[in-house]
Design a protein around this motif. Structure first.
Motif, mmCIF file in Angstrom:
data_model
loop_
_atom_site.group_PDB
_atom_site.id
_atom_site.type_symbol
_atom_site.label_atom_id
_atom_site.label_comp_id
_atom_site.label_asym_id
_atom_site.label_seq_id
_atom_site.Cartn_x
_atom_site.Cartn_y
_atom_site.Cartn_z
ATOM 1 N N ILE A 134 0.826 -1.222 0.000
ATOM 2 C CA ILE A 134 0.000 0.000 0.000
ATOM 3 C C ILE A 134 0.860 1.273 0.000
ATOM 4 O O ILE A 134 0.583 2.200 -0.776
ATOM 5 N N PRO A 135 1.931 1.349 0.814
ATOM 6 C CA PRO A 135 2.765 2.566 0.743
ATOM 7 C C PRO A 135 3.355 2.806 -0.643
ATOM 8 O O PRO A 135 3.472 3.962 -1.084
ATOM 9 N N VAL A 136 3.722 1.724 -1.334
ATOM 10 C CA VAL A 136 4.298 1.882 -2.679
ATOM 11 C C VAL A 136 3.230 2.441 -3.623
ATOM 12 O O VAL A 136 3.489 3.365 -4.407
ATOM 13 N N LEU A 149 0.605 4.183 -2.756
ATOM 14 C CA LEU A 149 0.301 5.568 -2.358
ATOM 15 C C LEU A 149 1.398 6.541 -2.794
ATOM 16 O O LEU A 149 1.110 7.697 -3.127
ATOM 17 N N ALA A 150 2.643 6.049 -2.795
ATOM 18 C CA ALA A 150 3.750 6.913 -3.241
ATOM 19 C C ALA A 150 3.587 7.259 -4.718
ATOM 20 O O ALA A 150 3.826 8.400 -5.138
ATOM 21 N N LEU A 191 15.719 2.956 -6.055
ATOM 22 C CA LEU A 191 14.587 2.790 -5.133
ATOM 23 C C LEU A 191 14.125 1.340 -5.060
ATOM 24 O O LEU A 191 13.688 0.858 -4.015
ATOM 25 N N ASP A 210 15.956 -1.344 -5.246
ATOM 26 C CA ASP A 210 16.817 -2.094 -4.327
ATOM 27 C C ASP A 210 16.440 -1.809 -2.879
ATOM 28 O O ASP A 210 16.465 -2.698 -2.029
ATOM 29 N N ARG A 211 16.101 -0.556 -2.616
ATOM 30 C CA ARG A 211 15.700 -0.212 -1.251
ATOM 31 C C ARG A 211 14.419 -0.954 -0.866
ATOM 32 O O ARG A 211 14.260 -1.378 0.276
ATOM 33 N N LEU A 212 13.527 -1.093 -1.834
ATOM 34 C CA LEU A 212 12.284 -1.821 -1.562
ATOM 35 C C LEU A 212 12.575 -3.295 -1.312
ATOM 36 O O LEU A 212 11.978 -3.926 -0.440
ATOM 37 N N ILE A 213 13.515 -3.843 -2.095
ATOM 38 C CA ILE A 213 13.864 -5.256 -1.926
ATOM 39 C C ILE A 213 14.393 -5.495 -0.502
ATOM 40 O O ILE A 213 14.084 -6.501 0.122
ATOM 41 N N LEU A 214 15.170 -4.549 -0.010
ATOM 42 C CA LEU A 214 15.757 -4.710 1.322
ATOM 43 C C LEU A 214 14.748 -4.452 2.441
ATOM 44 O O LEU A 214 15.021 -4.738 3.596
ATOM 45 N N SER A 215 13.601 -3.903 2.089
ATOM 46 C CA SER A 215 12.574 -3.639 3.107
ATOM 47 C C SER A 215 11.711 -4.888 3.288
ATOM 48 O O SER A 215 11.826 -5.849 2.533
ATOM 49 N N PRO A 216 10.830 -4.873 4.280
ATOM 50 C CA PRO A 216 9.960 -6.044 4.465
ATOM 51 C C PRO A 216 8.915 -6.247 3.357
ATOM 52 O O PRO A 216 8.207 -7.244 3.369
ATOM 53 N N VAL A 217 8.823 -5.322 2.409
ATOM 54 C CA VAL A 217 7.858 -5.497 1.305
ATOM 55 C C VAL A 217 8.339 -6.653 0.424
ATOM 56 O O VAL A 217 9.504 -6.678 0.004
ATOM 57 N N TYR A 258 2.980 -1.624 -8.163
ATOM 58 C CA TYR A 258 3.239 -0.874 -9.404
ATOM 59 C C TYR A 258 2.166 -1.191 -10.449
ATOM 60 O O TYR A 258 1.671 -0.300 -11.135
#
Lengths: 310, 367
Positions: free
Chosen positions: B2-4, B6-7, B202, B204-211, B220
């Motif tokens: 959801i944050p992705v 909403l962004a 960005l 890669d940052r998402l991959i490293l997050s819990p998403v 997307y």
């Protein structure tokens, strides 16, 4: 806390990382120093579980990160070399986004955003769009985005590339605070040896995908214990003199810097008398002579025959 | 996830200009290209034969019979000049038993006029050949006319549901064609956000997050679907309620078709995203390929205009031809749910296959 075991990465026929062994203890600040293309970014991509190694393993508290990437991702904050932010959003919106994807509890999100903005010194610019920020400010928000979930380990991939000295000092000071006051373990990659010297307890020097030296700064500098580094200021620069100095058998390296030359030579040699004689022969006056403390740059030069920026 | 999502929304909310331009382009394009078929059109006719007066009189009455267009005898020079200067799309040069269209464009109006004029001339030719065999020319003509008006076999054309068949409305078809075309662009550009975020780090940052990866793709893709659908819905509602276009009674079915089309088109865009490495390459490839697809699919033309099997095969590989097929059935022939299941299934099939291959390619490009 983290260790890599014989880490190698090959892209088609090219080996980018080869047999890298390194470790980070809890609360340590470790530097990964090397020129562009040394394999630093690939190494940290593997450590942070973004890339899989061709061979070798990465362990977090004894558990394989390759098998369970989720373990390291929970405790990791990664600051990429690129400005990985939404340029069309404000600093606040970007931090809120990263806070939410890292599942920072709603009740804490606002206070963490404000604390982090304060830490990076951009609280008063939080409502401005990222695209209106200077390079240094973008870099600071780039770092802030990796701090919202309070990571235990912070990996920074050349976070000061292309910014002014003031922002650079601010960032270095911020990282030092995180390491010393918050106890965050830091892995910092750079090709600026001054940054690594300023920040890190231990340093790994990489070149052509391999770790060519490692240890604390004093341990690394001791590699040069048999050598002297001296700076000689001349009344005029002469290529003949430089060539003649290079021919002295104890001299390892001569480098012109403005109206001075930097000479690295074996210790206990009669380099000074030779130098005075050569200058006399060419009617050149030695204006100033200074023995210098060796730097990590000199260590790299000693090990590879090249400077970090070559 | 959801944050992705909403962004992505926040980015468009901050800079809605592109979306507004796309909506305006849909409406503007439709009005520009369908103006000639939505309102009664005046078509200049003239003859340059020796007996021009007689020819013009004869064909003027025949052409105007039962037509929603107005055929007006005009001076030949004036008619040609009007066409040359773009003041009219087409003029008709009358011969004794034939005609020529004077035009400088390929607008749908020209096909529409040609279709009507050809029908009138063919009918007249049939009558002419019949009366030539007879001594009582006037009597036979009257008899033919009477028979044509009261034929022994009466064929009734009705819609699928048995209701009266409405006349084919090219303007409405073009409205949907332009709406789908513009939606294809906005969908593609939003799917391209995957590539953009990859290049800027960005992703890669998402991959490293819990998403999770699934969550990332879903966000997307869902956003591209959402924005494409909202754009089409806005355009259609404006046409229906502001510009009073007749889009039939089944808005619910239309929305279902558009939803299926959106999913399918997002998948095609994902597939094309997987074929390139950089967002700039996508910006070069996508706008070059997309305008050709509706042309090949024949959505700007009367149904059945494109008969080449290679072209129809290529057209069928893309969802726009199936979406258009279903839309025309619903809007013009009052088709029901069961009548449009085939195009819907085909769109889902295209969507699933393209999405599968596309995501696979996107992943391979980066690992």
């Amino acid at each position: 806390m983290i260790e890599t075991i014989q880490l190698s990465k090959r892209f088609k026929e090219k080996t980018v990382v080869e047999g890298v062994d390194l470790y980070l203890d809890k609360g340590e600040s470790v530097g990964l120093l090397g020129p562009n293309g040394a394999g630093k970014s690939t190494t940290i991509s593997i450590i942070s579980s973004l890339l899989k190694p061709t061979t070798g393993d990465v362990k977090l508290d004894g558990e394989s990160v390759i098998k369970n990437p989720g373990d390291i991702r929970k405790v990791l904050g990664v600051v990429p070399q690129e400005i990985a932010l939404y340029q069309e959003l404000t600093a606040y919106e970007n931090l809120k986004f990263f806070g939410r994807i890292y599942r920072v509890p709603k009740s804490q999100l606002e206070s963490r955003i404000q604390t982090t903005l304060e830490l990076v010194g951009l609280k008063d610019r939080q409502k401005d769009l990222i695209k209106t920020f200077s390079g240094g400010m973008k870099r600071r928000i780039n770092i802030a985005s990796a701090l919202l979930h309070h990571p235990k380990i912070l990996i920074l991939d050349e976070p000061t590339v292309g910014i002014d000295p003031q922002s650079r000092n601010y960032i270095l000071e911020m990282i030092r605070k995180l390491n010393e006051q918050e106890g965050t373990t830091v892995l910092y990659t750079s090709h600026y040896m001054e940054e690594v010297e300023q920040l890190c307890d231990r340093v790994y020097i990489m070149d052509h995908g391999k770790v060519i030296a490692s240890g604390s700064q004093s341990e690394l500098l001791s590699i040069l214990s048999n050598e002297d580094t001296m700076k000689v200021q001349l009344n005029q620069m002469s290529n003949e003199l430089v060539k003649a100095i290079l021919e002295i058998d104890v001299v390892r390296h001569v480098e012109e810097t403005g109206d001075s030359i930097k000479i690295i030579a074996k210790k206990s040699s009669n380099i000074i008398s030779n130098l005075v004689k050569l200058a006399d022969q060419q009617n050149i006056k030695i204006m100033n002579f200074q023995m210098e403390n060796p730097s990590l740059e000199d260590v790299f030069l000693h090990l590879t025959g090249r400077t970090l920026r070559d | 996830m959801i944050p992705v999502f909403l962004a992505q929304l926040a980015k468009d909310r901050r800079n809605p200009l592109i979306l507004i331009i796309f909506i305006a382009a849909s409406i503007g394009g439709t009005i520009l290209f369908t103006g000639g078929t939505e309102t009664p059109t005046t078509i200049s006719i003239f003859s340059e034969e020796e007996n021009d007066q007689a020819i013009e009189d004869k064909w003027e009455s025949l052409l105007n019979e039962g037509s929603d267009m107005r055929f007006v005898v005009t001076d030949s020079a004036e008619a040609r000049e009007n066409v040359q200067q773009g003041q009219s799309d087409v003029a008709v040069k009358l011969l004794e038993e034939d005609y020529k269209l004077i035009t400088t464009s390929n607008l749908p109006t020209v096909d529409y006029v040609d279709q009507h004029v050809r029908t009138v001339f063919e009918k007249e030719a049939l009558i002419q050949s019949a009366v030539e065999q007879s001594n009582d020319i006037e009597g036979l003509r009257t008899e033919i006319e009477t028979t044509l008006n009261h034929p022994p076999l009466d064929m009734e054309v009705t819609s699928i549901t048995g209701e009266e068949l409405s006349s084919y409305d090219m303007g409405t078809q073009l409205m949907f064609a332009f709406t789908l075309l513009v939606a294809m662009f906005i969908i593609g550009f939003r799917v391209n956000n995957i590539l953009k975020d990859k290049v800027y780090g960005l992703w890669d940052r998402l991959i490293l997050s819990p998403v999770s990866k699934t969550g990332m793709y879903t966000a997307y893709i869902a956003y591209a679907c959402f924005i494409g659908f909202v754009q089409m819905l806005t355009v259609i509602l404006i046409f229906k309620y502001v510009l009073n276009y007749d889009i039939g009674e089944r808005l619910d079915l239309l929305l279902i078709i558009l939803a299926f089309f959106t999913f399918s088109m997002v998948s095609i865009a994902t597939l094309l995203t997987g074929l390139v490495k950089k967002p700039e390459q996508f910006y070069a490839l996508y706008p070059s390929v997309m305008p050709i697809i509706p042309l090949i699919s024949g959505v700007y033309m009367m149904p059945g205009t494109i008969t080449n099997p290679v072209l129809t095969f290529i057209g069928d590989l893309f969802p726009v031809s199936h979406a258009m097929d279903a839309i025309i059935n619903v809007v013009m022939y009052d088709a029901a749910w069961q009548d449009i299941t085939q195009p819907l299934i085909l769109m889902v099939l295209i969507g699933v296959v393209a999405m599968g291959i596309g995501i696979n390619l996107v992943e391979r490009r980066t690992t």
